[in-house]
Design a protein around this motif. Structure first.
Motif, PDB file in Angstrom:
ATOM      1  N   PHE A 138      -2.219  11.341  -9.511  1.00  0.00           N
ATOM      2  CA  PHE A 138      -3.587  10.833  -9.447  1.00  0.00           C
ATOM      3  C   PHE A 138      -4.092  10.975  -8.015  1.00  0.00           C
ATOM      4  O   PHE A 138      -3.827  10.142  -7.154  1.00  0.00           O
ATOM      5  CB  PHE A 138      -3.655   9.370  -9.884  1.00  0.00           C
ATOM      6  N   ILE A 139      -4.837  12.028  -7.757  1.00  0.00           N
ATOM      7  CA  ILE A 139      -5.258  12.373  -6.405  1.00  0.00           C
ATOM      8  C   ILE A 139      -6.198  11.316  -5.806  1.00  0.00           C
ATOM      9  O   ILE A 139      -6.013  10.886  -4.667  1.00  0.00           O
ATOM     10  CB  ILE A 139      -5.944  13.756  -6.388  1.00  0.00           C
ATOM     11  N   SER A 140      -7.213  10.882  -6.559  1.00  0.00           N
ATOM     12  CA  SER A 140      -8.177   9.930  -5.995  1.00  0.00           C
ATOM     13  C   SER A 140      -7.525   8.583  -5.692  1.00  0.00           C
ATOM     14  O   SER A 140      -7.822   7.958  -4.664  1.00  0.00           O
ATOM     15  CB  SER A 140      -9.378   9.747  -6.920  1.00  0.00           C
ATOM     16  N   ASP A 141      -6.633   8.116  -6.568  1.00  0.00           N
ATOM     17  CA  ASP A 141      -5.932   6.856  -6.314  1.00  0.00           C
ATOM     18  C   ASP A 141      -4.978   6.987  -5.137  1.00  0.00           C
ATOM     19  O   ASP A 141      -4.845   6.073  -4.334  1.00  0.00           O
ATOM     20  CB  ASP A 141      -5.162   6.399  -7.554  1.00  0.00           C
ATOM     21  N   THR A 142      -4.312   8.123  -5.036  1.00  0.00           N
ATOM     22  CA  THR A 142      -3.408   8.370  -3.908  1.00  0.00           C
ATOM     23  C   THR A 142      -4.180   8.374  -2.598  1.00  0.00           C
ATOM     24  O   THR A 142      -3.750   7.781  -1.610  1.00  0.00           O
ATOM     25  CB  THR A 142      -2.670   9.713  -4.088  1.00  0.00           C
ATOM     26  N   THR A 143      -5.351   9.005  -2.599  1.00  0.00           N
ATOM     27  CA  THR A 143      -6.188   9.057  -1.402  1.00  0.00           C
ATOM     28  C   THR A 143      -6.627   7.650  -0.998  1.00  0.00           C
ATOM     29  O   THR A 143      -6.607   7.295   0.182  1.00  0.00           O
ATOM     30  CB  THR A 143      -7.428   9.936  -1.651  1.00  0.00           C
ATOM     31  N   TYR A 144      -7.002   6.832  -1.975  1.00  0.00           N
ATOM     32  CA  TYR A 144      -7.415   5.454  -1.712  1.00  0.00           C
ATOM     33  C   TYR A 144      -6.285   4.665  -1.057  1.00  0.00           C
ATOM     34  O   TYR A 144      -6.487   4.001  -0.033  1.00  0.00           O
ATOM     35  CB  TYR A 144      -7.842   4.767  -3.011  1.00  0.00           C
ATOM     36  N   TRP A 145      -5.091   4.748  -1.633  1.00  0.00           N
ATOM     37  CA  TRP A 145      -3.967   3.963  -1.103  1.00  0.00           C
ATOM     38  C   TRP A 145      -3.490   4.509   0.230  1.00  0.00           C
ATOM     39  O   TRP A 145      -3.056   3.744   1.095  1.00  0.00           O
ATOM     40  CB  TRP A 145      -2.833   3.873  -2.122  1.00  0.00           C
ATOM     41  N   ALA A 205       0.832  -1.207   0.000  1.00  0.00           N
ATOM     42  CA  ALA A 205       0.000   0.000   0.000  1.00  0.00           C
ATOM     43  C   ALA A 205       0.868   1.259   0.000  1.00  0.00           C
ATOM     44  O   ALA A 205       0.557   2.229  -0.692  1.00  0.00           O
ATOM     45  CB  ALA A 205      -0.942  -0.001   1.200  1.00  0.00           C
ATOM     46  N   ILE A 206       1.961   1.244   0.751  1.00  0.00           N
ATOM     47  CA  ILE A 206       2.880   2.397   0.773  1.00  0.00           C
ATOM     48  C   ILE A 206       3.484   2.614  -0.604  1.00  0.00           C
ATOM     49  O   ILE A 206       3.539   3.741  -1.103  1.00  0.00           O
ATOM     50  CB  ILE A 206       3.966   2.205   1.852  1.00  0.00           C
ATOM     51  N   ARG A 207       3.926   1.533  -1.247  1.00  0.00           N
ATOM     52  CA  ARG A 207       4.506   1.645  -2.598  1.00  0.00           C
ATOM     53  C   ARG A 207       3.485   2.191  -3.590  1.00  0.00           C
ATOM     54  O   ARG A 207       3.799   3.052  -4.417  1.00  0.00           O
ATOM     55  CB  ARG A 207       5.037   0.297  -3.065  1.00  0.00           C
ATOM     56  N   GLN A 208       2.246   1.690  -3.515  1.00  0.00           N
ATOM     57  CA  GLN A 208       1.203   2.143  -4.436  1.00  0.00           C
ATOM     58  C   GLN A 208       0.861   3.614  -4.207  1.00  0.00           C
ATOM     59  O   GLN A 208       0.668   4.365  -5.161  1.00  0.00           O
ATOM     60  CB  GLN A 208      -0.053   1.276  -4.291  1.00  0.00           C
ATOM     61  N   ALA A 209       0.790   4.031  -2.952  1.00  0.00           N
ATOM     62  CA  ALA A 209       0.484   5.432  -2.644  1.00  0.00           C
ATOM     63  C   ALA A 209       1.563   6.343  -3.218  1.00  0.00           C
ATOM     64  O   ALA A 209       1.261   7.384  -3.818  1.00  0.00           O
ATOM     65  CB  ALA A 209       0.359   5.630  -1.136  1.00  0.00           C
ATOM     66  N   GLU A 210       2.823   5.953  -3.067  1.00  0.00           N
ATOM     67  CA  GLU A 210       3.919   6.766  -3.610  1.00  0.00           C
ATOM     68  C   GLU A 210       3.900   6.765  -5.131  1.00  0.00           C
ATOM     69  O   GLU A 210       4.159   7.787  -5.769  1.00  0.00           O
ATOM     70  CB  GLU A 210       5.253   6.237  -3.090  1.00  0.00           C
ATOM     71  N   HIS A 211       3.572   5.622  -5.727  1.00  0.00           N
ATOM     72  CA  HIS A 211       3.512   5.503  -7.185  1.00  0.00           C
ATOM     73  C   HIS A 211       2.463   6.446  -7.770  1.00  0.00           C
ATOM     74  O   HIS A 211       2.750   7.220  -8.692  1.00  0.00           O
ATOM     75  CB  HIS A 211       3.204   4.053  -7.563  1.00  0.00           C
TER      76      HIS A 211
END
Length: 69
Positions: free
Chosen positions: A33-40, A21-27
């Motif tokens: 991509f704000i909505s994807d970052t918020t999700y992760w 989840a940390i890797r995906q949020a940073e990616h």
């Protein structure tokens, strides 16, 4: 205070999910991509809370302090 139910009882699984989840949020943050970052980021917070609850259940307070760092 709400009692959190630990979904995963395995510390190893929770640590792997948290790491992913940390890797995906940073990616997604890197691409803007704000909505994807918020999700992760919400997933990161959820997995940290579950680890906290698991450690609290086991009374492993040294590991709880490591989560806060």
């Amino acid at each position: 205070m709400t009692k959190l139910k630990v979904q995963y009882k395995s510390e190893r699984v929770l640590r792997q999910l948290l790491s992913h989840a940390i890797r995906q949020a940073e990616h997604f943050k890197g691409y803007g991509f704000i909505s994807d970052t918020t999700y992760w980021q919400a997933k990161v917070n959820d997995y940290k809370a579950q680890l906290y609850a698991l450690y609290y259940e086991k009374e492993d307070f040294d590991k709880i302090n490591m989560l806060n760092e």
